[in-house]
Motif scaffolding. Structure first.
Motif, PDB file in Angstrom:
ATOM      1  N   ILE A 426      84.359  15.196  77.077  1.00  0.00           N
ATOM      2  CA  ILE A 426      84.466  13.754  76.811  1.00  0.00           C
ATOM      3  C   ILE A 426      85.929  13.358  76.868  1.00  0.00           C
ATOM      4  CG2 ILE A 426      84.012  11.911  75.168  1.00  0.00           C
ATOM      5  CD1 ILE A 426      81.823  13.735  73.999  1.00  0.00           C
ATOM      6  N   ARG A 427      86.230  12.399  77.728  1.00  0.00           N
ATOM      7  CA  ARG A 427      87.609  11.957  77.903  1.00  0.00           C
ATOM      8  C   ARG A 427      87.878  10.754  76.994  1.00  0.00           C
ATOM      9  NH1 ARG A 427      86.578  12.836  84.065  1.00  0.00           N
ATOM     10  NH2 ARG A 427      85.665  10.763  83.920  1.00  0.00           N
ATOM     11  N   THR A 428      88.913  10.850  76.178  1.00  0.00           N
ATOM     12  CA  THR A 428      89.257   9.789  75.228  1.00  0.00           C
ATOM     13  C   THR A 428      90.541   9.067  75.592  1.00  0.00           C
ATOM     14  OG1 THR A 428      90.593  11.222  73.799  1.00  0.00           O
ATOM     15  CG2 THR A 428      88.201  11.168  73.393  1.00  0.00           C
ATOM     16  N   GLY A 429      91.148   9.451  76.727  1.00  0.00           N
ATOM     17  CA  GLY A 429      92.447   8.872  77.054  1.00  0.00           C
ATOM     18  C   GLY A 429      93.534   9.345  76.111  1.00  0.00           C
ATOM     19  N   ARG A 430      93.262  10.447  75.405  1.00  0.00           N
ATOM     20  CA  ARG A 430      94.207  11.000  74.425  1.00  0.00           C
ATOM     21  C   ARG A 430      94.589   9.963  73.379  1.00  0.00           C
ATOM     22  NH1 ARG A 430      95.673  15.949  76.257  1.00  0.00           N
ATOM     23  NH2 ARG A 430      95.500  16.345  78.499  1.00  0.00           N
ATOM     24  N   ASN A 431      93.640   9.129  73.035  1.00  0.00           N
ATOM     25  CA  ASN A 431      93.844   8.096  72.022  1.00  0.00           C
ATOM     26  C   ASN A 431      93.225   8.580  70.715  1.00  0.00           C
ATOM     27  OD1 ASN A 431      93.088   5.718  70.359  1.00  0.00           O
ATOM     28  ND2 ASN A 431      93.977   4.555  72.057  1.00  0.00           N
ATOM     29  N   GLU A 432      94.051   8.730  69.672  1.00  0.00           N
ATOM     30  CA  GLU A 432      93.558   9.294  68.416  1.00  0.00           C
ATOM     31  C   GLU A 432      92.453   8.451  67.784  1.00  0.00           C
ATOM     32  OE1 GLU A 432      93.896  12.001  66.636  1.00  0.00           O
ATOM     33  OE2 GLU A 432      95.270  13.005  68.004  1.00  0.00           O
ATOM     34  N   LEU A 433      92.526   7.135  67.914  1.00  0.00           N
ATOM     35  CA  LEU A 433      91.472   6.290  67.355  1.00  0.00           C
ATOM     36  C   LEU A 433      90.143   6.573  68.046  1.00  0.00           C
ATOM     37  CD1 LEU A 433      93.350   2.869  67.050  1.00  0.00           C
ATOM     38  CD2 LEU A 433      93.024   4.610  65.274  1.00  0.00           C
ATOM     39  N   VAL A 434      90.200   6.761  69.350  1.00  0.00           N
ATOM     40  CA  VAL A 434      88.986   7.054  70.103  1.00  0.00           C
ATOM     41  C   VAL A 434      88.475   8.459  69.774  1.00  0.00           C
ATOM     42  CG1 VAL A 434      87.966   7.215  72.404  1.00  0.00           C
ATOM     43  CG2 VAL A 434      89.716   5.488  71.944  1.00  0.00           C
ATOM     44  N   VAL A 435      89.399   9.405  69.631  1.00  0.00           N
ATOM     45  CA  VAL A 435      89.004  10.768  69.251  1.00  0.00           C
ATOM     46  C   VAL A 435      88.216  10.752  67.952  1.00  0.00           C
ATOM     47  CG1 VAL A 435      89.870  13.004  68.461  1.00  0.00           C
ATOM     48  CG2 VAL A 435      90.872  11.931  70.472  1.00  0.00           C
ATOM     49  N   TRP A 436      88.746  10.066  66.935  1.00  0.00           N
ATOM     50  CA  TRP A 436      88.048  10.010  65.642  1.00  0.00           C
ATOM     51  C   TRP A 436      86.666   9.357  65.793  1.00  0.00           C
ATOM     52  CZ3 TRP A 436      89.212  12.680  61.471  1.00  0.00           C
ATOM     53  CH2 TRP A 436      90.524  13.112  61.269  1.00  0.00           C
ATOM     54  N   ALA A 437      86.597   8.278  66.562  1.00  0.00           N
ATOM     55  CA  ALA A 437      85.314   7.595  66.748  1.00  0.00           C
ATOM     56  C   ALA A 437      84.293   8.511  67.422  1.00  0.00           C
ATOM     57  CB  ALA A 437      85.516   6.322  67.572  1.00  0.00           C
ATOM     58  N   VAL A 438      84.728   9.247  68.445  1.00  0.00           N
ATOM     59  CA  VAL A 438      83.822  10.156  69.149  1.00  0.00           C
ATOM     60  C   VAL A 438      83.327  11.261  68.219  1.00  0.00           C
ATOM     61  CG1 VAL A 438      83.725  11.917  70.957  1.00  0.00           C
ATOM     62  CG2 VAL A 438      84.700   9.666  71.447  1.00  0.00           C
ATOM     63  N   LEU A 439      84.202  11.770  67.361  1.00  0.00           N
ATOM     64  CA  LEU A 439      83.787  12.808  66.416  1.00  0.00           C
ATOM     65  C   LEU A 439      82.687  12.305  65.481  1.00  0.00           C
ATOM     66  CD1 LEU A 439      87.204  14.451  65.408  1.00  0.00           C
ATOM     67  CD2 LEU A 439      85.451  15.348  66.955  1.00  0.00           C
ATOM     68  N   GLY A 440      82.664  11.010  65.243  1.00  0.00           N
ATOM     69  CA  GLY A 440      81.623  10.441  64.389  1.00  0.00           C
ATOM     70  C   GLY A 440      80.320  10.153  65.113  1.00  0.00           C
ATOM     71  N   LYS A 441      80.331  10.151  66.451  1.00  0.00           N
ATOM     72  CA  LYS A 441      79.116   9.874  67.220  1.00  0.00           C
ATOM     73  C   LYS A 441      78.400  11.140  67.677  1.00  0.00           C
ATOM     74  CE  LYS A 441      77.404   6.689  68.422  1.00  0.00           C
ATOM     75  NZ  LYS A 441      76.315   5.895  67.796  1.00  0.00           N
ATOM     76  N   LEU A 442      79.115  12.226  67.813  1.00  0.00           N
ATOM     77  CA  LEU A 442      78.499  13.459  68.292  1.00  0.00           C
ATOM     78  C   LEU A 442      77.764  14.165  67.161  1.00  0.00           C
ATOM     79  CD1 LEU A 442      81.394  14.891  70.490  1.00  0.00           C
ATOM     80  CD2 LEU A 442      79.284  13.786  71.287  1.00  0.00           C
ATOM     81  N   TYR A 443      76.595  14.696  67.480  1.00  0.00           N
ATOM     82  CA  TYR A 443      75.904  15.527  66.500  1.00  0.00           C
ATOM     83  C   TYR A 443      76.814  16.713  66.174  1.00  0.00           C
ATOM     84  CZ  TYR A 443      72.333  18.362  64.271  1.00  0.00           C
ATOM     85  OH  TYR A 443      71.630  19.117  63.355  1.00  0.00           O
ATOM     86  N   PRO A 444      77.155  16.917  64.901  1.00  0.00           N
ATOM     87  CA  PRO A 444      78.252  17.843  64.553  1.00  0.00           C
ATOM     88  C   PRO A 444      77.846  19.310  64.526  1.00  0.00           C
ATOM     89  CG  PRO A 444      77.356  16.862  62.557  1.00  0.00           C
ATOM     90  CD  PRO A 444      76.598  16.241  63.704  1.00  0.00           C
ATOM     91  N   GLU A 445      77.475  19.831  65.667  1.00  0.00           N
ATOM     92  CA  GLU A 445      77.010  21.217  65.680  1.00  0.00           C
ATOM     93  C   GLU A 445      77.846  22.108  66.589  1.00  0.00           C
ATOM     94  OE1 GLU A 445      72.695  22.978  65.490  1.00  0.00           O
ATOM     95  OE2 GLU A 445      73.121  22.433  67.565  1.00  0.00           O
TER      96      GLU A 445
END
Length: 475
Positions: A426-445
């Protein structure tokens, strides 16, 4: 009141209303040394709002009284008593009151709390030496009044260094001095342990109320006992750390989520406002902000923040899909968000049926994406990092095929995002805000957070995580 803003390099996270608690600090209802039940003078922390150094200031009065009662100058060397305090606050050694060092924790909660114990203990001792060198208590009360201080300290578990034993039990010492020193040590131990959950522990304001049955910070002993039992038993969860923090700041809350608001601010996991790759996963952080505006008529003074999905295993899941397969260096296509990346996120509270949920909201290309803040922290706690690979070969041919996804595609799904098979980057553009948001959307396994996404790191990421199911790499 102004909106509170937390900065993250060139990014920011904003929410709530900033609180000014400085006028409340140091305004106490009583004197620390006052008339006891008998003829002697007694010591107790007066009711009020404290930070850590404020408590150290009040504890120095005990040390000054000991030095007066030991007599000047030979028998009252403060360095010996302070060295014994340092040994008590160390995490190893015969005198250690919290021997975490020999346990060599490998779990993240244990490692973070062990590092905290070292940092806090060293700073408390430094403050104790600094404050005692100023002789404030002696100037405030005088020799005659400090000589009268006497009380019974109910604690028998603190071991002294040999020089301190000789001083406290020597010809100029005795039971009176020993009782004062015992309380001095015990209050420092309680203070150090109370501050363990907080990354910015020096700033955390907490309320102390006077009690007739015990002194100072002893009101924390039941919660501390439970917390340390879980820590030493290697059964410490994030929720139990939050519960302990709620007791420390006298929130009055009986149930715990992932964070909470109390009358002196908001406590959230310390990762907020930090880089995801290096942020603490279990520590908490105090913020001077009222996250949820309370009505003046309400009796509610504290609010727990709940996960949107209390049981993430049972939450709605959606397939991420196959993504795209691309040739060439993935670094050349990993920054597509660069011209449209968000520079600010905001937290938005939702209160429904007595539950308070916080949403983390960012805007990309005019569209808002909202993710549960609790699930973001949960995803951060559960993520993996690439592991060193001894059999690394500098060849992309040895790696499994990758499917590429844009962060906005992941954030567009409802519920949590997963897949049955494959390795998905998953490409976030190396944006920390986007990284955090993606971590909250993925099933954490099976989520691995990358730094470089070069061939070596991708090889290491292949060895990380669980040995089954789909794997998500977040860049």
């Amino acid at each position: 009141m102004s909106e509170y803003q937390l900065t993250l390099n060139d990014k920011s996270i904003a929410w709530g209303e900033t609180l000014d608690i400085e006028p409340l600090i140091g305004s106490y209802t009583n004197d620390t040394i006052r008339k006891g039940t008998g003829a002697a003078l007694d010591w107790n922390l007066p009711s009020g709002i404290y930070r850590a150094k404020d408590v150290v200031n009040e504890l120095d009065k005990l040390l000054e009284a000991m030095l007066v009662q030991l007599g000047e100058p030979v028998n009252s060397d403060p360095s010996v008593l302070l060295d014994s305090l340092q040994a008590n606050l160390a995490i190893s050694g015969r005198e250690s009151s919290l021997p975490l060092g020999p346990l060599a924790f490998e779990d993240r909660a244990g490692v973070e709390l062990t590092d905290q114990a070292v940092r806090i203990g060293e700073q408390l001792v430094s403050w104790a030496r600094e404050i005692n060198s100023q002789k404030r208590a002696l100037s405030q009360y005088g020799t005659a009044k400090l000589e009268e201080l006497e009380f019974r300290s109910h604690c028998y578990h603190h071991t002294l260094i040999p020089d301190a034993v000789a001083q406290v039990f020597g010809p100029s010492g005795g039971p009176r001095v020993m009782q004062l020193y015992n309380e001095y040590l015990h209050q420092f131990v309680l203070l150090r342990d109370a501050l363990l959950p907080f990354s910015n522990w020096e700033q955390v304001p907490f309320q102390v109320k006077e009690h007739t049955e015990f002194k100072g910070l002893r009101f924390l002993e039941p919660a501390r006992k439970t917390f340390l039992t879980q820590l030493f038993g290697r059964d410490l969860s994030h929720k139990s750390i939050v519960q302990y923090a709620q007791s420390v700041v006298s929130s009055g809350l009986s149930t715990a989520g992932y964070g909470f608001q109390y009358r002196l601010g908001t406590i959230l996991p310390a990762g907020l406002g930090a880089t995801a790759a290096t942020a603490p996963r279990y520590l908490l952080k105090w913020h001077p902000v009222q996250t949820i505006q309370l009505e003046e008529t309400t009796e509610l003074t504290a609010i727990s923040f709940d996960y949107e999905y209390e049981d993430y295993y049972a939450a709605l899941r959606n397939e991420a899909g196959g993504g795209t397969t691309e040739k060439g260096d993935i670094l050349s296509v990993s920054g597509e968000l660069y011209d449209r990346q968000p520079f600010k996120a905001r937290l938005f509270p939702i209160i429904d049926a007595g539950r308070a949920v916080l949403r983390f909201i960012i805007e990309i290309d005019g569209r808002e994406y909202a993710v549960d803040l609790g699930q973001i922290f949960r995803g951060h706690r559960f993520l993996y990092r690439p592991q060193g690979s001894e059999d690394f070969e500098n060849s992309s041919d040895k790696l499994p095929p990758l499917s590429f996804h844009q962060a906005v595609d992941i954030l567009s799904h409802s519920g949590l995002v997963t897949n049955t098979v494959g390795v998905h980057l998953i490409r976030t553009g190396r944006n920390e805000l986007v990284v955090w948001a993606v971590l909250g959307k993925l099933y954490p396994e099976n989520v691995i957070l990358l730094d470089m996404a070069d061939i070596e790191e991708l090889s290491s990421a292949h060895a990380a995580g669980k040995g089954f199911g789909a794997k998500f790499l977040v860049l």
